[in-house]
Design an enzyme around this catalytic site. Sequence first.
Site, mmCIF file in Angstrom:
data_model
loop_
_atom_site.group_PDB
_atom_site.id
_atom_site.type_symbol
_atom_site.label_atom_id
_atom_site.label_comp_id
_atom_site.label_asym_id
_atom_site.label_seq_id
_atom_site.Cartn_x
_atom_site.Cartn_y
_atom_site.Cartn_z
ATOM 1 N N ASP A 72 0.862 -1.371 0.132
ATOM 2 C CA ASP A 72 -0.034 0.043 -0.152
ATOM 3 C C ASP A 72 0.781 1.261 -0.057
ATOM 4 O O ASP A 72 2.123 1.243 -0.036
ATOM 5 C CB ASP A 72 -1.028 -0.234 1.003
ATOM 6 C CG ASP A 72 -0.329 -0.465 2.545
ATOM 7 O OD1 ASP A 72 0.823 -0.462 2.408
ATOM 8 O OD2 ASP A 72 -0.834 -0.504 3.472
ATOM 9 N N HIS A 73 0.042 2.542 -0.204
ATOM 10 C CA HIS A 73 0.992 3.782 -0.008
ATOM 11 C C HIS A 73 0.461 4.500 1.149
ATOM 12 O O HIS A 73 -0.571 3.959 1.899
ATOM 13 C CB HIS A 73 0.447 4.316 -1.399
ATOM 14 C CG HIS A 73 1.304 4.064 -2.513
ATOM 15 N ND1 HIS A 73 2.215 4.767 -3.155
ATOM 16 C CD2 HIS A 73 0.724 2.897 -3.444
ATOM 17 C CE1 HIS A 73 2.366 4.088 -4.235
ATOM 18 N NE2 HIS A 73 1.602 2.955 -4.380
ATOM 19 N N PRO A 74 1.222 5.387 1.601
ATOM 20 C CA PRO A 74 0.975 5.994 2.899
ATOM 21 C C PRO A 74 -0.238 7.188 2.624
ATOM 22 O O PRO A 74 -0.066 8.266 2.837
ATOM 23 C CB PRO A 74 2.221 6.781 3.295
ATOM 24 C CG PRO A 74 2.873 7.051 1.919
ATOM 25 C CD PRO A 74 2.421 5.694 0.947
ATOM 26 N N MET A 75 -1.616 6.419 2.847
ATOM 27 C CA MET A 75 -2.679 7.327 2.667
ATOM 28 C C MET A 75 -2.934 8.459 3.619
ATOM 29 O O MET A 75 -3.550 9.323 3.424
ATOM 30 C CB MET A 75 -4.042 6.468 2.569
ATOM 31 C CG MET A 75 -3.999 5.452 1.580
ATOM 32 S SD MET A 75 -5.516 4.561 1.211
ATOM 33 C CE MET A 75 -5.443 3.549 2.674
ATOM 34 N N LEU A 80 1.063 10.583 -1.283
ATOM 35 C CA LEU A 80 1.013 9.001 -1.563
ATOM 36 C C LEU A 80 2.413 8.575 -2.353
ATOM 37 O O LEU A 80 2.807 7.277 -2.218
ATOM 38 C CB LEU A 80 0.045 8.624 -2.636
ATOM 39 C CG LEU A 80 -1.571 9.161 -1.893
ATOM 40 C CD1 LEU A 80 -2.206 8.909 -3.053
ATOM 41 C CD2 LEU A 80 -1.868 8.229 -0.853
#
Length: 204
Positions: A72-75, A80
């Site tokens: 995932d990405h750092p939402m 991001l």
Amino acid sequence: MARLTAENPYIHPDCVIVQSTFGRFVEIGKGSRVVDSRFGDYSYCDRGADMANANIGKFANIAAHVRIGAPDHPMEKASLHHFLYRSKDYWDTAEMDDAWFAHRRARVAHIGHDTWIGHGAMVKPDVVVGHGAIVASGAVVTKDVAPYMIVAGVPAVPLRARFSEQISDRLQALAWWDWDHNRLRDALQDFRSFEAEAFLEKYE
């Protein structure tokens, strides 16, 4: 002579393999990427599969272009983008964000024994796909899948169980996936010809 061996995985061309381990009789399809993952005995993936931070059980059948454990990405951050954690790629004076990569590696996707993950399906991090389950082509699995359940859709939802709960429990108790190579060969004709309940009646 058998194409697959107990000694070394059969890895097709153009694969990227990073910090991953493989059991016996494993095959990795052309152009696949396997990162920080483990493949159990007899499991395979077809071409173009992409796995990261995944624990694949034995006898898993993974079709082409499947993605398991997509990071995932750092939402929750202001951006991001890669520059937050792959910072060294952008500045000589910056370091990679090791804590972020450790967070990603800790979110492992678990694929059970004797599973079938259909073409183009995605299994998200921290998800458990139970033994004997089937994930339909194109499904996006965001929640755990019960053993011997068939799921489909975006997000994936249960369609139906492959067997009754009793048969499912008996198959898991039999755990034929732990049999040795010779015993599997001896039972090959019964695997081919018997339905699950008849197979159980003979081998329990």
